[in-house]
Design a protein around this motif. Structure first.
Motif, mmCIF file in Angstrom:
data_model
loop_
_atom_site.group_PDB
_atom_site.id
_atom_site.type_symbol
_atom_site.label_atom_id
_atom_site.label_comp_id
_atom_site.label_asym_id
_atom_site.label_seq_id
_atom_site.Cartn_x
_atom_site.Cartn_y
_atom_site.Cartn_z
ATOM 1 N N ALA A 133 0.839 -1.192 0.000
ATOM 2 C CA ALA A 133 0.000 0.000 0.000
ATOM 3 C C ALA A 133 0.874 1.241 0.000
ATOM 4 N N GLY A 134 0.476 2.217 -0.803
ATOM 5 C CA GLY A 134 1.227 3.461 -0.864
ATOM 6 C C GLY A 134 0.317 4.659 -1.050
ATOM 7 N N LEU A 135 0.918 5.830 -1.058
ATOM 8 C CA LEU A 135 0.235 7.085 -1.356
ATOM 9 C C LEU A 135 1.024 7.777 -2.460
ATOM 10 N N TYR A 136 0.329 8.574 -3.271
ATOM 11 C CA TYR A 136 1.047 9.281 -4.325
ATOM 12 C C TYR A 136 0.649 10.750 -4.373
ATOM 13 N N GLU A 137 1.489 11.555 -4.998
ATOM 14 C CA GLU A 137 1.243 12.984 -5.187
ATOM 15 C C GLU A 137 1.817 13.428 -6.524
ATOM 16 N N TRP A 138 1.221 14.486 -7.088
ATOM 17 C CA TRP A 138 1.770 15.159 -8.258
ATOM 18 C C TRP A 138 2.374 16.485 -7.794
ATOM 19 N N TRP A 139 3.598 16.763 -8.237
ATOM 20 C CA TRP A 139 4.277 18.013 -7.875
ATOM 21 C C TRP A 139 4.657 18.760 -9.144
ATOM 22 N N LYS A 140 4.358 20.067 -9.168
ATOM 23 C CA LYS A 140 4.641 20.895 -10.346
ATOM 24 C C LYS A 140 5.890 21.731 -10.130
ATOM 25 N N ASP A 141 6.818 21.635 -11.068
ATOM 26 C CA ASP A 141 8.028 22.451 -11.038
ATOM 27 C C ASP A 141 7.729 23.778 -11.714
ATOM 28 N N ALA A 142 7.506 24.812 -10.910
ATOM 29 C CA ALA A 142 7.110 26.121 -11.434
ATOM 30 C C ALA A 142 8.211 26.769 -12.270
ATOM 31 N N ALA A 143 9.435 26.288 -12.160
ATOM 32 C CA ALA A 143 10.536 26.876 -12.917
ATOM 33 C C ALA A 143 10.550 26.408 -14.372
ATOM 34 N N LYS A 144 9.753 25.385 -14.696
ATOM 35 C CA LYS A 144 9.728 24.859 -16.057
ATOM 36 C C LYS A 144 8.533 25.385 -16.838
ATOM 37 N N ALA A 145 8.658 25.416 -18.137
ATOM 38 C CA ALA A 145 7.606 25.937 -19.007
ATOM 39 C C ALA A 145 6.347 25.078 -18.929
ATOM 40 N N GLU A 146 5.200 25.698 -19.193
ATOM 41 C CA GLU A 146 3.914 25.005 -19.133
ATOM 42 C C GLU A 146 3.862 23.791 -20.047
ATOM 43 N N ASP A 147 4.531 23.893 -21.200
ATOM 44 C CA ASP A 147 4.484 22.792 -22.160
ATOM 45 C C ASP A 147 5.632 21.793 -22.002
ATOM 46 N N ASP A 148 6.414 21.927 -20.949
ATOM 47 C CA ASP A 148 7.506 21.005 -20.690
ATOM 48 C C ASP A 148 6.934 19.710 -20.106
ATOM 49 N N PRO A 149 7.097 18.575 -20.777
ATOM 50 C CA PRO A 149 6.513 17.313 -20.288
ATOM 51 C C PRO A 149 7.095 16.848 -18.957
ATOM 52 N N THR A 150 8.236 17.410 -18.563
ATOM 53 C CA THR A 150 8.838 17.023 -17.287
ATOM 54 C C THR A 150 8.440 17.956 -16.141
ATOM 55 N N ARG A 151 7.509 18.863 -16.413
ATOM 56 C CA ARG A 151 7.138 19.833 -15.384
ATOM 57 C C ARG A 151 6.431 19.170 -14.207
ATOM 58 N N TRP A 152 5.675 18.120 -14.480
ATOM 59 C CA TRP A 152 4.935 17.422 -13.427
ATOM 60 C C TRP A 152 5.673 16.148 -13.019
ATOM 61 N N MET A 153 5.843 15.966 -11.732
ATOM 62 C CA MET A 153 6.517 14.779 -11.210
ATOM 63 C C MET A 153 5.565 13.987 -10.336
ATOM 64 N N LEU A 154 5.462 12.693 -10.616
ATOM 65 C CA LEU A 154 4.653 11.785 -9.809
ATOM 66 C C LEU A 154 5.573 11.102 -8.802
ATOM 67 N N SER A 155 5.190 11.131 -7.532
ATOM 68 C CA SER A 155 6.013 10.510 -6.489
ATOM 69 C C SER A 155 5.128 9.697 -5.558
ATOM 70 N N PHE A 156 5.757 8.846 -4.743
ATOM 71 C CA PHE A 156 4.976 7.977 -3.864
ATOM 72 C C PHE A 156 5.748 7.638 -2.598
ATOM 73 N N THR A 157 5.030 7.137 -1.618
ATOM 74 C CA THR A 157 5.612 6.589 -0.404
ATOM 75 C C THR A 157 5.001 5.221 -0.144
ATOM 76 N N ILE A 158 5.727 4.366 0.547
ATOM 77 C CA ILE A 158 5.241 3.038 0.928
ATOM 78 C C ILE A 158 4.839 3.065 2.396
ATOM 79 N N LEU A 159 3.645 2.595 2.703
ATOM 80 C CA LEU A 159 3.162 2.580 4.078
ATOM 81 C C LEU A 159 3.739 1.394 4.840
#
Length: 237
Positions: A133-159
């Motif tokens: 079981a885990g939890l996830y979040e999306w984090w936005k890198d405000a320093a990157k352009a809106e159309d940059d595909p790497t602007r959003w990062m998906l991360s997770f933790t294990i419970l």
């Protein structure tokens, strides 16, 4: 705790009974020594569609909440105590709507002995995926352009939860395991009874733990640069 684990396969072979609808096209390669900040495949129920779409997505290990100013915060959030989730801002929002299942082949744990810490590889006896079981979040890198595909990062933790049975003789914590029957309820983002779902997962985890076996492995697993099938082989030390 769970600080290293193994993902020896990818895609449909990895998730098996979880009935994934879509698989990302950038899933990481198999790894025999997954460490915090590495990318692995996780299962989530995306709320962008109705009903939610079950997806297998690549995510970075170490939860980075959306409000974080720097993704480095995730380095210390690779595990989360299941009994403390509702009281911690770092995890509270993800618990409500962003729950994940982290499929693995097995994980490593270090047992403290008189001769030092000895690594063990813990895994299902039948070779089936181990679901955590885990939890996830999306984090936005405000320093990157809106159309940059790497602007959003998906991360997770294990419970994690208290260890039981023979796993307790290795370490006092173990991942919060889920089985196929509880995975659907855990992933469902529409549930209003999050506390009940969490309690059910905590109660069901021991039944999975009792089916696992372990053996000692080489201390080479302690070096993140080492990554080969030999790491999970029984140690001759």
């Amino acid at each position: 705790m769970c600080g290293r684990f193994v993902v020896a396969s990818t895609g449909s072979e990895l998730v098996g009974v979880l009935r994934v609808d879509l698989e990302s096209d950038d899933l990481p390669e198999p790894s025999y020594n997954v460490a915090p900040t590495d990318r692995v495949a996780i299962v989530i129920d995306s709320t962008k569609t109705e009903p939610p779409t079950r997806r297998l997505e690549a995510a970075r290990w170490g939860l980075v909440p959306g409000w974080a100013k720097d993704p480095k915060i995730g380095v210390k959030a690779f595990n989360a105590r299941s009994e403390e989730l509702e009281g911690k801002p770092m995890f509270r929002n993800a618990l409500q709507k962003r729950r994940a299942v982290v499929p693995a082949s097995g994980y490593y744990e270090w047992k403290t002995t008189e001769s030092g810490k000895v690594p063990h590889y813990i895994h299902p006896t039948d070779g089936s995926p181990l679901l955590m079981a885990g939890l996830y979040e999306w984090w936005k890198d405000a320093a990157k352009a809106e159309d940059d595909p790497t602007r959003w990062m998906l991360s997770f933790t294990i419970l994690t939860r208290d260890s039981i049975g023979h796993l307790g003789s290795i370490h006092d914590r173990m991942p919060l395991f889920v089985d196929a029957d509880h995975a659907d309820a855990w992933l469902d983002p529409s549930t209003d009874n999050v506390g009940d779902v969490l309690d059910a997962a905590i109660d069901a985890a021991p039944s999975v733990a009792e089916t696992l076996e372990d053996h000692t492995v080489s201390r080479a697993v302690g070096n993140v640069r080492n990554n080969s099938h030999e790491l999970i082989e029984p140690s001759a030390e």
